[in-house]
Design a protein around this motif. Structure first.
Motif, PDB file in Angstrom:
ATOM      1  N   ARG A 120      40.001  42.560 -83.181  1.00 23.81           N
ATOM      2  CA  ARG A 120      40.220  41.208 -83.713  1.00 23.81           C
ATOM      3  C   ARG A 120      40.517  40.180 -82.622  1.00 23.81           C
ATOM      4  N   THR A 121      39.835  40.270 -81.498  1.00 22.85           N
ATOM      5  CA  THR A 121      39.985  39.264 -80.455  1.00 22.85           C
ATOM      6  C   THR A 121      38.894  38.207 -80.618  1.00 22.85           C
ATOM      7  N   PRO A 122      39.229  36.928 -80.460  1.00 19.49           N
ATOM      8  CA  PRO A 122      38.227  35.871 -80.653  1.00 19.49           C
ATOM      9  C   PRO A 122      37.097  35.926 -79.643  1.00 19.49           C
ATOM     10  N   ALA A 123      37.359  36.444 -78.437  1.00 16.37           N
ATOM     11  CA  ALA A 123      36.306  36.529 -77.426  1.00 16.37           C
ATOM     12  C   ALA A 123      35.161  37.420 -77.904  1.00 16.37           C
ATOM     13  N   LEU A 124      35.501  38.568 -78.483  1.00 17.31           N
ATOM     14  CA  LEU A 124      34.455  39.460 -79.007  1.00 17.31           C
ATOM     15  C   LEU A 124      33.695  38.813 -80.153  1.00 17.31           C
ATOM     16  N   TRP A 125      34.419  38.095 -80.991  1.00 22.70           N
ATOM     17  CA  TRP A 125      33.773  37.411 -82.125  1.00 22.70           C
ATOM     18  C   TRP A 125      32.737  36.419 -81.623  1.00 22.70           C
ATOM     19  N   LEU A 126      33.092  35.641 -80.577  1.00 22.22           N
ATOM     20  CA  LEU A 126      32.165  34.638 -80.058  1.00 22.22           C
ATOM     21  C   LEU A 126      30.976  35.290 -79.364  1.00 22.22           C
ATOM     22  N   LEU A 127      31.208  36.365 -78.610  1.00 22.99           N
ATOM     23  CA  LEU A 127      30.093  37.043 -77.949  1.00 22.99           C
ATOM     24  C   LEU A 127      29.147  37.662 -78.975  1.00 22.99           C
ATOM     25  N   ALA A 128      29.699  38.260 -80.019  1.00 21.79           N
ATOM     26  CA  ALA A 128      28.855  38.812 -81.086  1.00 21.79           C
ATOM     27  C   ALA A 128      28.051  37.704 -81.751  1.00 21.79           C
ATOM     28  N   SER A 129      28.679  36.551 -81.954  1.00 17.51           N
ATOM     29  CA  SER A 129      27.969  35.399 -82.530  1.00 17.51           C
ATOM     30  C   SER A 129      26.848  34.948 -81.605  1.00 17.51           C
ATOM     31  N   GLY A 130      27.103  35.031 -80.267  1.00 20.52           N
ATOM     32  CA  GLY A 130      26.061  34.660 -79.305  1.00 20.52           C
ATOM     33  C   GLY A 130      24.852  35.568 -79.404  1.00 20.52           C
ATOM     34  N   TYR A 131      25.071  36.850 -79.565  1.00 16.41           N
ATOM     35  CA  TYR A 131      23.938  37.771 -79.721  1.00 16.41           C
ATOM     36  C   TYR A 131      23.224  37.552 -81.059  1.00 16.41           C
ATOM     37  N   LEU A 132      23.986  37.247 -82.088  1.00 11.49           N
ATOM     38  CA  LEU A 132      23.364  36.933 -83.376  1.00 11.49           C
ATOM     39  C   LEU A 132      22.520  35.668 -83.265  1.00 11.49           C
ATOM     40  N   PHE A 133      23.056  34.671 -82.549  1.00  6.23           N
ATOM     41  CA  PHE A 133      22.305  33.435 -82.320  1.00  6.23           C
ATOM     42  C   PHE A 133      20.998  33.724 -81.585  1.00  6.23           C
ATOM     43  N   THR A 134      21.053  34.574 -80.543  1.00  4.37           N
ATOM     44  CA  THR A 134      19.851  34.897 -79.772  1.00  4.37           C
ATOM     45  C   THR A 134      18.797  35.556 -80.658  1.00  4.37           C
ATOM     46  N   ALA A 135      19.229  36.454 -81.541  1.00  3.64           N
ATOM     47  CA  ALA A 135      18.285  37.117 -82.443  1.00  3.64           C
ATOM     48  C   ALA A 135      17.627  36.109 -83.380  1.00  3.64           C
ATOM     49  N   CYS A 136      18.432  35.234 -83.970  1.00  2.00           N
ATOM     50  CA  CYS A 136      17.892  34.248 -84.915  1.00  2.00           C
ATOM     51  C   CYS A 136      16.999  33.232 -84.201  1.00  2.00           C
ATOM     52  N   ALA A 137      17.427  32.791 -83.009  1.00  2.00           N
ATOM     53  CA  ALA A 137      16.621  31.816 -82.263  1.00  2.00           C
ATOM     54  C   ALA A 137      15.301  32.435 -81.825  1.00  2.00           C
ATOM     55  N   THR A 138      15.322  33.694 -81.434  1.00  4.09           N
ATOM     56  CA  THR A 138      14.090  34.388 -81.042  1.00  4.09           C
ATOM     57  C   THR A 138      13.134  34.498 -82.221  1.00  4.09           C
ATOM     58  N   LEU A 139      13.683  34.815 -83.372  1.00  7.97           N
ATOM     59  CA  LEU A 139      12.845  34.916 -84.569  1.00  7.97           C
ATOM     60  C   LEU A 139      12.230  33.563 -84.920  1.00  7.97           C
ATOM     61  N   ALA A 140      13.042  32.507 -84.837  1.00  4.52           N
ATOM     62  CA  ALA A 140      12.521  31.158 -85.108  1.00  4.52           C
ATOM     63  C   ALA A 140      11.460  30.782 -84.081  1.00  4.52           C
ATOM     64  N   TYR A 141      11.665  31.168 -82.829  1.00  6.42           N
ATOM     65  CA  TYR A 141      10.703  30.893 -81.761  1.00  6.42           C
ATOM     66  C   TYR A 141       9.343  31.517 -82.075  1.00  6.42           C
ATOM     67  N   SER A 142       9.381  32.743 -82.639  1.00  8.27           N
ATOM     68  CA  SER A 142       8.111  33.407 -82.960  1.00  8.27           C
ATOM     69  C   SER A 142       7.358  32.667 -84.069  1.00  8.27           C
ATOM     70  N   PHE A 143       8.101  32.081 -85.026  1.00  8.90           N
ATOM     71  CA  PHE A 143       7.447  31.380 -86.136  1.00  8.90           C
ATOM     72  C   PHE A 143       6.741  30.103 -85.665  1.00  8.90           C
ATOM     73  N   ILE A 144       7.286  29.463 -84.638  1.00  7.53           N
ATOM     74  CA  ILE A 144       6.715  28.176 -84.213  1.00  7.53           C
ATOM     75  C   ILE A 144       5.868  28.306 -82.944  1.00  7.53           C
ATOM     76  N   PHE A 145       5.715  29.561 -82.443  1.00  4.23           N
ATOM     77  CA  PHE A 145       4.903  29.756 -81.249  1.00  4.23           C
ATOM     78  C   PHE A 145       3.428  29.562 -81.606  1.00  4.23           C
ATOM     79  N   PRO A 146       2.733  28.712 -80.866  1.00  2.91           N
ATOM     80  CA  PRO A 146       1.331  28.410 -81.221  1.00  2.91           C
ATOM     81  C   PRO A 146       0.421  29.625 -81.075  1.00  2.91           C
ATOM     82  N   GLY A 147      -0.405  29.820 -82.098  1.00  2.00           N
ATOM     83  CA  GLY A 147      -1.392  30.885 -82.061  1.00  2.00           C
ATOM     84  C   GLY A 147      -0.900  32.217 -82.584  1.00  2.00           C
TER      85      GLY A 147
END
Length: 461
Positions: A67-94
């Protein structure tokens, strides 16, 4: 996470050194154009999203425990990377459509790439700033974020809203996006922005390095950020644009960065599970020892009074229910106080041990129980045994004790240590106190008759 040791530091240094060698070998050829492979992006994105999602889940799992906030934020960062990568694939041309989904324009995927590669370093910087906090800060605690389920739900919702908001801006606000790409080639403006993203990642790397002491997670995160910097350098700064050697190599670097921490977390989880298993085995063995100590007399090794009471109640219940016989023998060492006074307490303890071994040797069935009932008094619970058979066993024990020939100069019953016994049989609706009282009364009767004998309700032996 555990503090990082010398071994973890050397492993991290070796990983970075190998990455730098590969990077140095690839730099001279970074601008070399290669064949456009449309299947590369979906494979790359699928692997990256899976790795980042699993990493986020593992980090959230650790957060739910510590229950440390640092781990919570780092986990959120990895979740963000996964979601942003998925969004990137949807808008990648071709990939799904010639220009990308959601009305994407020529600069939309580049803007999404920069947003994606800026968000994770910011999360890493936030992780280093929060490392000193062992609990959720007060304002966030009042919002309910101290509870892991609420904190994780807020992280998921926040990340989804953030990524969705930027996708909306990148697709609907194209007029406000600078020209990052001209065809497949990166413009000077694009390089300037990408350099800013690279510097931000460098700041994140330095922040992790300066925040000491380092944990195992910190050391692995240093490797991730180093590879992340090499990814941006090859895929965006030192190449010419899409589909050249630098672009392909950089994305492979990005996949390695995502996989590295995941592999480390899985290995750490395996080690923790192994430690827990070993601890469970040790605790199980310790519990058996403690249970044995709690049920047995420390001097003689026989069952103690507590175990005797439990076992007798259990056997009475069984005998009453199934109409089976049950006998109880109470035996007492004759004039044992005088023995102690004359020979000393050490000799008395040795005498008790020898008699206990004799009594235990007379117990030939697993269900029989010999217990040390009091100071020099012993009890014998005999399930499925009638009064006559129990009286014979009591006489056998008396004879075996006599055969020990332990000298007793102060005994009026014999020249050596002897025992007297009382034998009673369960007669429903008797309970434990009545059965014990009956055996005790017969024992005192045996003492009144001169000791060194057995008295039962059936006959004098």
């Amino acid at each position: 996470m555990e503090p990082a040791g010398r071994g973890e530091m050397w492993q991290a240094a070796l990983s970075v050194a190998v990455s730098l060698l590969v990077f140095a070998a690839a730099v001279p050829f970074a601008k070399t154009p290669l064949l456009q492979i449309p299947a590369f992006i979906p494979m790359y994105v699928a692997a990256l999203v899976i790795c980042d999602l699993i990493t986020a889940v593992l980090l959230f799992g650790q957060f739910s425990v510590v229950r440390t906030p640092a781990l919570w934020l780092l986990a959120s960062g990895y979740l963000f990377t996964a979601c942003a990568t998925l969004a990137y694939s949807f808008i990648f041309p071709g990939l799904f459509s010639p220009s990308g989904w959601f009305g994407s324009g020529p600069q939309t995927s580049s803007a999404m790439y920069m947003f994606w590669h800026s968000g994770f370093p910011l999360a890493v910087i936030g992780y280093t700033l929060l490392k000193g906090y062992t609990t959720i800060p007060g304002p966030l605690r009042r919002l309910g974020l101290a509870r892991p389920p609420i904190a994780m739900a807020c992280a998921v919702l926040g990340v989804l809203l953030l990524v969705a908001g930027f996708v909306l801006f990148a697709t609907q606000g194209q007029a406000y996006i600078p020209m990052f790409l001209n065809g497949n080639r990166t413009t000077d403006t694009g390089r300037m922005f990408l350099f800013g993203v690279w510097v931000l990642s460098l700041v994140a790397l330095v922040a992790v390095w300066k925040k000491k002491p380092h944990t195992v997670l910190d050391v692995r995160l240093l490797v991730v950020m180093c590879v992340w910097l090499l990814d941006i350098a090859l895929a965006a700064l030192l190449n010419t644009g899409r589909y050249d050697l630098g672009w392909y190599t950089g994305r492979i670097y990005g996949l390695l960065a995502a996989s590295f921490l995941l592999i480390v977390l899985l290995i750490e989880n395996m080690k923790q599970y192994q430690r827990l298993f070993q601890l469970s085995v040790k605790l199980g063995a310790a519990n058996k020892v403690l249970a044995n100590l709690a049920r047995h007399d420390g001097l003689t090794g026989l069952a103690n009074r507590r175990y005797f009471d439990e076992y007798l109640a259990e056997q009475i219940a069984i005998a009453s229910r199934f109409h089976r016989p049950l006998a109880l023998i109470l035996c007492d060492i004759d004039h044992f106080k005088d023995f102690n006074d004359h020979y000393g307490h050490q000799a008395g303890d040795a005498c008790l041990k020898r008699i206990a071994r004799v009594l235990q040797s007379c117990s030939r069935r697993p269900a029989d129980l010999v217990a040390r009932y009091g100071g020099e008094e012993f009890a014998f619970i005999l399930p499925d045994t009638g009064l006559k058979a129990a009286a014979r066993m009591a006489e056998e024990m008396r004879c075996e004790v006599s055969h020990l020939a332990i000298a007793h100069a102060r005994s009026s019953a014999a020249s050596c240590v002897s025992v007297s016994s009382g034998v009673s049989e369960l007669v429903p609706p008797m309970k434990a106190p009545q059965l014990i009282a009956a055996a005790d009364a017969l024992l005192y009767h045996a003492k009144g008759l001169g000791r060194n004998q057995v008295v039962s309700a059936w006959a004098n032996i």
